[in-house]
Write an enzyme that holds these catalytic residues in place. Sequence first.
Site, short mmCIF file in Angstrom:
data_model
loop_
_atom_site.label_atom_id
_atom_site.label_comp_id
_atom_site.label_asym_id
_atom_site.label_seq_id
_atom_site.Cartn_x
_atom_site.Cartn_y
_atom_site.Cartn_z
N ARG A 14 0.83 -1.20 0.00
CA ARG A 14 0.00 0.00 0.00
C ARG A 14 0.87 1.25 0.00
O ARG A 14 2.00 1.23 0.47
CB ARG A 14 -0.92 0.02 1.23
CG ARG A 14 -2.08 -0.95 1.16
CD ARG A 14 -3.03 -0.78 2.32
NE ARG A 14 -4.16 -1.68 2.23
CZ ARG A 14 -5.29 -1.41 1.59
NH1 ARG A 14 -5.45 -0.23 0.99
NH2 ARG A 14 -6.27 -2.28 1.55
N THR A 55 -16.79 -11.45 -5.14
CA THR A 55 -16.51 -10.08 -5.55
C THR A 55 -17.39 -9.60 -6.71
O THR A 55 -17.41 -10.20 -7.78
CB THR A 55 -15.03 -9.87 -5.94
OG1 THR A 55 -14.18 -10.58 -5.06
CG2 THR A 55 -14.69 -8.39 -5.89
#
Length: 499
Positions: A94, A299
């Site tokens: 990240r 998803t």
Amino acid sequence: MLSEMPDTLISDTVRRYRHTHYRHTKIVATLGPATQSEEGLTRLINQGVDVFRLNMAHGTGEWAIEVTKRIRQTSDKVGRHVAVMMDVKGPEIRTGVVEQPIELVVGNRIRLQASSNPAPDDLDCPCVSVNYPDLARDVKVGATILIDSGLIRMRIMDKDDDGILCEVETPGMLTSRRHINLPGVHVNLPAVTEKDKHDLQAGAEAGIDFVALSFVRTAADIRTLQAYLKEIGSNARIVAKIEDQAGVQNMEEIIRESDGLMIARGDLGIEIDYHKLPLVQSQLIAACQSEGKPVIIATHLLESMIQSPMPTRAEVSDVSNAVREQADAVMLSGETTTGAYPFESVEVMKNIIRSIEPTVSRSLNSLITLREPKAKMLRSAALLAQELGQAGIVVFTRSGFLAYVLASLRPRGVPIYAFTDAEDTFNQMLLLWGVEPFLMEFSDDPDVTIANATERLRQSDWVTPGSWLVVITNVLAHGKVVDSLQLRQVEATPPAGST
């Protein structure tokens, strides 16, 4: 002590649920603010959700203990049990904290700083930190890097020991802690992070049934988790999440080592060419069916229902395709965590399954290799039950093996009633296609066990007098215990010998 469900506690809602279309495809719902209250759980359980997912990317170990306890208590009140799956966060790359959002336009350059060293003094572009020290070592100049679920695409123009210089190809607004994807790059990150270990300890204390392991790249990742679960005394089964190219390339070894698979199409759809995602999904489902392992499609199944009371037509087709390919389960994520229509999403899922399942081919799964003689006998049982029509299969299992094989054979239209005296096995069979598990003490006398199972089904309205059951059990013949396939008809009164 076995926590059997007394028939007197079975709600009218659950009884009506049993008399509707027998649903083979299981539903997994992710819990969050919209659904984690006792009222929300009660409604989801009554609606027929089979597995609750705890997304630890947004949760703590303490929360997992609290909500799992609430799930178990609510299940007891409702009269219908569900399984609990902890989805650990796993290794992530990240960006760091950004004081003010950075607007990126095509052609802009930006540096991603992967070390704690200060950025170059002569830098004439924004610089953002990254939590992965080996970033510059693992990537190549000219490669693609994707940020914020692929919304921002950049090309790597240069690199040094401390970071990389990128050029923006797709514009966007960069904010703090955005997820980074490196398509095709094998990153040097641990399979189980320190946060995962803390969460898993809480999960073991709470008695979770499944662990979904994120970003599985090789079978070694599964073995690492297996060793840790053994260390902390957890019997949870492992569901491997396939989310990148490495996982797809190593699908066979991963499936063999794991207890099931989740096709996590969010990150996977970023990592591979988007137009190949349906093909990869089909390949992964077929590979699971070949090995006799359950597979979950996850998803964006009903993503628009986070804000809309109705799905898009494309979403309806997407769920329908998963049912036609006979995945074991379909999963809701944001729809049931923070969505405005969580319960409507479950109803939509059920309605699609109810419409599509009767149209699926009745042919048994021809991909699976049945090695054990008893497994081959199960195929005969599946064929017989289908030929009889309105018939079910009854098996008795402590490990869950028989239920796994029968579910993998995919006998459409045939309920699989799996009885066990092991609570862990009972919960874990809730994920399997077409399997309805029951927790019951076994007698030393197989006939008494069969009689008790038949009476349990009759009293709780799973079967009606006159219907047929194909029963797989042990019998004593000439002093030896042998496997048998029996055909029994449900009687109007309790079978002799039942307790």
